[in-house]
Design a protein around this motif. Structure first.
Motif, PDB file in Angstrom:
ATOM      1  N   TYR A   1       0.822  -1.222   0.000  1.00  0.00           N
ATOM      2  CA  TYR A   1       0.000   0.000   0.000  1.00  0.00           C
ATOM      3  C   TYR A   1       0.850   1.264   0.000  1.00  0.00           C
ATOM      4  O   TYR A   1       0.370   2.333   0.379  1.00  0.00           O
ATOM      5  CB  TYR A   1      -0.983  -0.001   1.175  1.00  0.00           C
TER       6      TYR A   1
ATOM      7  N   ILE B   1      -0.034   3.597  -3.515  1.00  0.00           N
ATOM      8  CA  ILE B   1      -1.444   3.878  -3.802  1.00  0.00           C
ATOM      9  C   ILE B   1      -1.705   5.327  -4.173  1.00  0.00           C
ATOM     10  O   ILE B   1      -2.710   5.627  -4.825  1.00  0.00           O
ATOM     11  CB  ILE B   1      -2.345   3.480  -2.618  1.00  0.00           C
TER      12      ILE B   1
ATOM     13  N   HIS C   1      -9.417  -5.318  -1.468  1.00  0.00           N
ATOM     14  CA  HIS C   1      -7.958  -5.467  -1.381  1.00  0.00           C
ATOM     15  C   HIS C   1      -7.460  -6.344  -2.515  1.00  0.00           C
ATOM     16  O   HIS C   1      -8.131  -7.267  -2.965  1.00  0.00           O
ATOM     17  CB  HIS C   1      -7.593  -6.111  -0.036  1.00  0.00           C
TER      18      HIS C   1
END
Length: 204
Positions: free
Chosen positions: A116, A119, A196
């Motif tokens: 992440y 992102i 996810h």
């Protein structure tokens, strides 16, 4: 926690203002999804050599990897995160750096975890970041990428600053264009959270 000069200032300011809050909510490995812990641990099992946690935030995943015997280093462009990580996990190496400006020797890494941390990169920025990861990895080196599953490149109002969705097909295509071969992919919808996705790939 993105790693591109085009977004660095916006992201650095956004996370710096909320670093303590972020660390309280997401800065302990026990607060992480059990599936994520299993996924990252399994990915790292076969890696023998230096690992980089790119965009490490408050350092919990770096410490998780180090605690399992890996030579792991964490980098983040937010100084407040590095201060928190160093205080929480004093035996683990951390430093302030963006992926694009980390002075990583070509082919010097066996693995990169980007959980992440990409992102906030725009669709125009992301390919250069993936290229930087590929350059830092030796041939056969491993990448594990975590991100929000959704329409390719679509922006959304993340709690800190604008982030972008990617589908597993779209991200896989970007990885292959950047010199990776995709090994496996996963998607799920955690309770009360955005969809996810993660992709495991090797440098070719």
């Amino acid at each position: 926690m993105t790693d591109d000069a085009g977004s660095d200032v916006r992201v650095r300011k956004g996370y710096a203002a909320r670093a303590e809050e972020y660390a309280q909510l997401f800065g302990d490995i026990d607060q992480m999804d059990a599936d994520d812990r299993e996924r990252i641990a399994r990915w790292a099992e076969g890696i023998d050599g230096p690992l980089l946690d790119a965009g490490c935030g408050p350092g919990h995943w770096t410490a998780f990897l180090a605690g399992r015997g890996h030579a792991a280093e964490g980098i983040d462009l937010v100084p407040e995160f590095i201060s928190l990580a160093t205080a929480r996990y004093p035996g683990v190496p951390y430093r302030v750096a963006s992926l694009a400006e980390a002075d990583l020797q070509e082919g010097s890494l066996r693995g990169v975890l980007a959980w992440y941390s990409l992102i906030h990169a725009s669709p125009d920025e992301l390919p250069s970041l993936l290229a930087a990861v590929r350059s830092a990895l030796e041939d056969g080196g491993a990448l594990l990428l975590g991100f929000f599953d959704g329409p390719d490149g679509e922006p959304f109002p993340h709690a800190v600053t604008t982030a972008h969705y990617w589908s597993v097909d779209g991200m896989s295509a970007l990885l292959e264009e950047s010199g990776f071969s995709v090994i496996d992919r996963e998607t799920r919808v955690p309770t009360g959270a955005r969809p996810h996705a993660s992709i495991s790939a090797v440098a070719v």
